[in-house]
Design a protein around this motif. Sequence first.
Motif, PDB file in Angstrom:
ATOM      1  N   GLN A 160       0.843  -1.193   0.000  1.00  0.00           N
ATOM      2  CA  GLN A 160       0.000   0.000   0.000  1.00  0.00           C
ATOM      3  C   GLN A 160       0.883   1.250   0.000  1.00  0.00           C
ATOM      4  O   GLN A 160       2.022   1.243   0.474  1.00  0.00           O
ATOM      5  N   ALA A 161       0.322   2.345  -0.531  1.00  0.00           N
ATOM      6  CA  ALA A 161       1.092   3.583  -0.607  1.00  0.00           C
ATOM      7  C   ALA A 161       0.155   4.774  -0.615  1.00  0.00           C
ATOM      8  O   ALA A 161      -1.029   4.654  -0.985  1.00  0.00           O
ATOM      9  N   ALA A 162       0.703   5.917  -0.240  1.00  0.00           N
ATOM     10  CA  ALA A 162      -0.071   7.164  -0.263  1.00  0.00           C
ATOM     11  C   ALA A 162       0.896   8.329  -0.451  1.00  0.00           C
ATOM     12  O   ALA A 162       2.069   8.253  -0.086  1.00  0.00           O
ATOM     13  N   ARG A 163       0.361   9.403  -1.046  1.00  0.00           N
ATOM     14  CA  ARG A 163       1.157  10.606  -1.267  1.00  0.00           C
ATOM     15  C   ARG A 163       0.363  11.810  -0.812  1.00  0.00           C
ATOM     16  O   ARG A 163      -0.825  11.943  -1.102  1.00  0.00           O
ATOM     17  N   TRP A 164       1.045  12.726  -0.061  1.00  0.00           N
ATOM     18  CA  TRP A 164       0.403  13.950   0.399  1.00  0.00           C
ATOM     19  C   TRP A 164       1.276  15.157   0.023  1.00  0.00           C
ATOM     20  O   TRP A 164       2.504  15.054  -0.046  1.00  0.00           O
ATOM     21  N   THR A 165       0.626  16.276  -0.181  1.00  0.00           N
ATOM     22  CA  THR A 165       1.311  17.562  -0.296  1.00  0.00           C
ATOM     23  C   THR A 165       0.799  18.441   0.831  1.00  0.00           C
ATOM     24  O   THR A 165      -0.419  18.675   0.934  1.00  0.00           O
TER      25      THR A 165
ATOM     26  N   PRO B  58      -5.678   7.712   0.303  1.00  0.00           N
ATOM     27  CA  PRO B  58      -4.802   7.041   1.254  1.00  0.00           C
ATOM     28  C   PRO B  58      -5.522   5.866   1.909  1.00  0.00           C
ATOM     29  O   PRO B  58      -6.745   5.916   2.131  1.00  0.00           O
ATOM     30  N   PRO B  59      -4.836   4.785   2.210  1.00  0.00           N
ATOM     31  CA  PRO B  59      -5.476   3.656   2.896  1.00  0.00           C
ATOM     32  C   PRO B  59      -6.110   4.099   4.211  1.00  0.00           C
ATOM     33  O   PRO B  59      -5.667   5.068   4.843  1.00  0.00           O
ATOM     34  N   PRO B  60      -7.146   3.393   4.640  1.00  0.00           N
ATOM     35  CA  PRO B  60      -7.828   3.763   5.893  1.00  0.00           C
ATOM     36  C   PRO B  60      -6.860   3.766   7.081  1.00  0.00           C
ATOM     37  O   PRO B  60      -5.986   2.909   7.197  1.00  0.00           O
ATOM     38  N   GLY B  61      -6.977   4.772   7.919  1.00  0.00           N
ATOM     39  CA  GLY B  61      -6.169   4.885   9.122  1.00  0.00           C
ATOM     40  C   GLY B  61      -4.837   5.590   8.916  1.00  0.00           C
ATOM     41  O   GLY B  61      -4.119   5.847   9.884  1.00  0.00           O
ATOM     42  N   TRP B  62      -4.511   5.856   7.650  1.00  0.00           N
ATOM     43  CA  TRP B  62      -3.250   6.554   7.386  1.00  0.00           C
ATOM     44  C   TRP B  62      -3.469   8.059   7.506  1.00  0.00           C
ATOM     45  O   TRP B  62      -4.403   8.608   6.916  1.00  0.00           O
ATOM     46  N   CYS B  63      -2.617   8.732   8.252  1.00  0.00           N
ATOM     47  CA  CYS B  63      -2.770  10.161   8.514  1.00  0.00           C
ATOM     48  C   CYS B  63      -1.789  10.977   7.675  1.00  0.00           C
ATOM     49  O   CYS B  63      -0.640  10.560   7.463  1.00  0.00           O
ATOM     50  N   ALA B  64      -2.254  12.136   7.232  1.00  0.00           N
ATOM     51  CA  ALA B  64      -1.376  13.025   6.476  1.00  0.00           C
ATOM     52  C   ALA B  64      -0.305  13.607   7.411  1.00  0.00           C
ATOM     53  O   ALA B  64      -0.586  13.944   8.558  1.00  0.00           O
ATOM     54  N   PRO B  65       0.930  13.711   6.921  1.00  0.00           N
ATOM     55  CA  PRO B  65       1.967  14.371   7.732  1.00  0.00           C
ATOM     56  C   PRO B  65       1.618  15.847   7.946  1.00  0.00           C
ATOM     57  O   PRO B  65       0.821  16.434   7.203  1.00  0.00           O
ATOM     58  N   THR B  66       2.239  16.425   8.935  1.00  0.00           N
ATOM     59  CA  THR B  66       2.086  17.867   9.180  1.00  0.00           C
ATOM     60  C   THR B  66       3.470  18.498   9.291  1.00  0.00           C
ATOM     61  O   THR B  66       4.457  17.818   9.580  1.00  0.00           O
TER      62      THR B  66
ATOM     63  N   ALA C 212      11.962  23.520  11.159  1.00  0.00           N
ATOM     64  CA  ALA C 212      10.677  22.962  10.756  1.00  0.00           C
ATOM     65  C   ALA C 212      10.905  21.527  10.336  1.00  0.00           C
ATOM     66  O   ALA C 212      11.911  21.210   9.694  1.00  0.00           O
ATOM     67  N   VAL C 213       9.975  20.631  10.720  1.00  0.00           N
ATOM     68  CA  VAL C 213      10.110  19.212  10.407  1.00  0.00           C
ATOM     69  C   VAL C 213       8.802  18.707   9.807  1.00  0.00           C
ATOM     70  O   VAL C 213       7.742  19.340   9.938  1.00  0.00           O
ATOM     71  N   VAL C 214       8.892  17.573   9.140  1.00  0.00           N
ATOM     72  CA  VAL C 214       7.693  16.872   8.660  1.00  0.00           C
ATOM     73  C   VAL C 214       7.376  15.788   9.682  1.00  0.00           C
ATOM     74  O   VAL C 214       8.127  14.815   9.820  1.00  0.00           O
ATOM     75  N   ARG C 215       6.283  15.987  10.422  1.00  0.00           N
ATOM     76  CA  ARG C 215       5.906  15.035  11.474  1.00  0.00           C
ATOM     77  C   ARG C 215       5.076  13.933  10.835  1.00  0.00           C
ATOM     78  O   ARG C 215       3.984  14.174  10.305  1.00  0.00           O
ATOM     79  N   SER C 216       5.601  12.711  10.866  1.00  0.00           N
ATOM     80  CA  SER C 216       4.992  11.580  10.160  1.00  0.00           C
ATOM     81  C   SER C 216       4.563  10.531  11.170  1.00  0.00           C
ATOM     82  O   SER C 216       5.295  10.201  12.096  1.00  0.00           O
ATOM     83  N   LYS C 217       3.334   9.963  10.941  1.00  0.00           N
ATOM     84  CA  LYS C 217       2.758   9.002  11.900  1.00  0.00           C
ATOM     85  C   LYS C 217       2.363   7.729  11.161  1.00  0.00           C
ATOM     86  O   LYS C 217       1.920   7.767  10.012  1.00  0.00           O
ATOM     87  N   ALA C 218       2.561   6.593  11.830  1.00  0.00           N
ATOM     88  CA  ALA C 218       2.151   5.302  11.276  1.00  0.00           C
ATOM     89  C   ALA C 218       0.917   4.795  12.032  1.00  0.00           C
ATOM     90  O   ALA C 218       0.790   5.014  13.241  1.00  0.00           O
ATOM     91  N   PRO C 219      -0.014   4.095  11.341  1.00  0.00           N
ATOM     92  CA  PRO C 219      -1.220   3.588  12.015  1.00  0.00           C
ATOM     93  C   PRO C 219      -0.911   2.367  12.883  1.00  0.00           C
ATOM     94  O   PRO C 219       0.183   1.814  12.833  1.00  0.00           O
ATOM     95  N   ASP C 220      -1.916   1.949  13.653  1.00  0.00           N
ATOM     96  CA  ASP C 220      -1.748   0.754  14.478  1.00  0.00           C
ATOM     97  C   ASP C 220      -1.483  -0.457  13.587  1.00  0.00           C
ATOM     98  O   ASP C 220      -2.129  -0.655  12.547  1.00  0.00           O
TER      99      ASP C 220
END
Length: 880
Positions: A797-802, A834-842, A852-860
């Motif tokens: 699975q994959a996702a892309r955000w801007t 994006p796959p369910p449960g995947w959150c966009a970075p901030t 400034a950083v790109v805060r990235s989170k992974a789902p359960d």
Amino acid sequence: MKTAIAAVAVVVGDVLCPALDPADPAKLTKATRAALTAGTAVVGVAALAAEAGAQVSYFAADAELFEDRLVPSATTGLGPGPATAVVVDDLARAVRRAPVPADAWVVGHCDAQGVLTLAPHHGFANVLDFGAKGDGATDDWAAITAAVNSLKPASGTGSGTGTVYFPPGTYTVFRPLFISGFPGIELLGENRDTSVIRFNAAFGPALCICPAEVGHFPTGDALLSGPGKAGVLQKGRVNTLDLRDSPVLDTMDGLPAFSVECTVRVDDGPRDVISAVITSSGRRTARDRVNTAFSVYLVDTGAAKLAVSATCRIGGQDVTARLDEAVPVGVTTHIALTYDGTRLRLFTGVPGAPAEQMRMDEKAASGPLNQAIEEGVYLGIHSIYNWPEFHAETQPFPGRIDSIRISGRATRTTRFTAPTAKFPTDDTSNQGTLLLINFDRDVDVFTVGYTWKDRPLGSGPVLVYLLHHFDRIPGYSSPIVRRLGFQSVGGAGIHGQLALNAVLDRVKVSAARDGIRFRNNSYLAEFEHIDIGARRLGLQLSGNTGLVNVKRFQTHGAQYDFVATDAVGIFARDWYIGTVESLVPVLLTSQGAFGFFHGVGIAISSEGYPEVGPKDRWQAAVMTASLSSLVLESSVLQTPDPDPTERPCVIIDSSGPTASNYTFVNCDFQLSPNAKSVIVLSGETLPHPVRIIGSRKNRPATAQGPIPWTLPQHAPFVAFIGGAVSTTDTGLTQWQGTRDWVFAYDRATGRIQAGERESRTTGQVLADSTVDLGAIPLAEGSTVIRAEAVATSASGQAARWTVQQGFTRSGTTITPWALAAGPLEAFGSADGAPPPGWCAPTIENPKDTTNAVVRSKAPDGQNLTFTVRLRALDALTTAP
């Protein structure tokens, strides 16, 4: 036809040479092998017989008219025969010889009728034939000099061409060997480990290469009684003596007491407001602290007499003493600067005047004298940078200086009668004297002084040979030195200036204070297979020395392995330098718009750096100042590990008037664990872009965190072309690159006013956790950051955000433009989302940082790998 006095009876046709009679240098003798190996050369052929002490007429090799150099067959007795070379035999007669033996003295050549054309030449001289022993004990200076002189042309001036050969042996000399002339001669050994020239029993270089026209430091009539003359100083000339060319003054740092004395006379005429008498001054670059252990100046205040000002660095503080209206123009005046551990005193007085008329100023002081390694001790100038060369900030006073004495004790503590005679050279008067110059023993291009440093009472002084640092170009020398070793505990292995087209091949310097020093327009030199073991300087090229090739170069134990000041152009290849004693293995400075250094295969190693003991020596692998171009390819730059200091691999200072650029291609940077960055930039009066192509930096295992390529404020100047290999905190190897644009730049402050920065990074985020990726510094003012992030999972699975966020920075205060900025765009592998449960970075500003950083989170239940590209647009601040 010429005439001269014959030292011995001669007959028609005898080959003649100088008799080396000091009372009559023009006297001639028969050119037997014994006479020639005494250090002379063929000058002509006797036209008539003469008794000893009578005038002899002879055909002269240096005759102005070519016809006068032709010797009839009836004179020489050569007769008809083959046209061939003519040499002198053991009976001083001219004979045909073909082929010519290597060690023959050539008289000229003859035609088929036996007419001899005089063209004397001696092309090969074995030093053993001239009396050298090579036993390590005998002083071989005279024998070697005789061999060199045998190669001189018939006129007796300049230098011939040919080879002086040193069979295996240790050739001890008690005076520096001196080689002059263009095109020059070759000094050839059997092997650099077995044919060794050792300078012993004095301070100075083992070999000096310099045009004889330079001469010693200029002198005139003495100001004081006693043997010798006085040194002459001229406004507008910066020729000088660096008294620290000799190590006798190296121990001044830390002295609890000292004194500097001399006698001067200022001539009437134009002079600067401030003129140097003698100074211990100098520094490497404009970024360094100004070093002045002691200085004595004359100050023209407009009064009838000049003031004297002296400053010393004592206990880390500058202490100044001054006497106004102390030196009358045209009047001989003694100056003494002394320190006894509690008081700094400055004295002036007319020689012979009563002690009560002596002027004195004194200041309280405590602590030792502080003298940096990077200082010279100069007559008539004050140097402000370019060490170990000098750059004069002040001009000499017009006049003379006599009897200079520098001591490791306070020679004066109360007013005294200034001496009318030069300082004596006896042991009793000179206990503690580090250097005494009476201008009484000048030879070749040396001013010769005396030292009693570490000498027991009754053993007498040791001579100190100081090279005249000339500021003009009266001529050049062009020597070739091959397969020889040099030793000089009290100076340099080789010290040269104005050496054009010099070649040094398979040369070794060991047991020396300095290795090889070339200065002042020594162009187009070739150095190959150079091995240097020295305590202070390895290889020094300075004073507009340029277009030099240095290949296969190795050092042992030097504090500065390679130094080039005012470098016009250096090509370097295959080096192995850097030792546990190194301060800066490569120091490069230039004040011109054309200086460059191009190195390939330069290995700078801190191998053997101690795990215990002092670790504050090493400052950088490479340090540059105002160098217009630096290119290093396929090189290794290492700084010590372990090392508690924050030493970068490269320090770049660009305080000069010329823009510069630096390129590192396929280089390996091996860092100290506490280094703040790989490269440090300073002196930002002009941009100095750094290009890193295909290089990598090794992060030590003991480092506390990632070590950046450069400090955040300098990041816009560093560009990656083709990327750079590094390792992430999670162990991934990445090919890292940036693209930066500078839209507006303030030359006065070095601040980027507007620009665009781009960086890329990757990182792993474990299930149900958050990781900050791609930290980018926030500039002062307003910055907009846009990030493109792609996340992938092990299942495909994959996702892309801007995402985008703006920040305003004022000092350390960071204000985001939006509290929760959502994604501008989201796209994924689950039907375009994006796959369910995947959150966009901030994009966030972590607490207590200015990044400034790109805060990235992974789902359960899922680990994600992120690939991130950030672009920061720094806005131009509106003028108030």
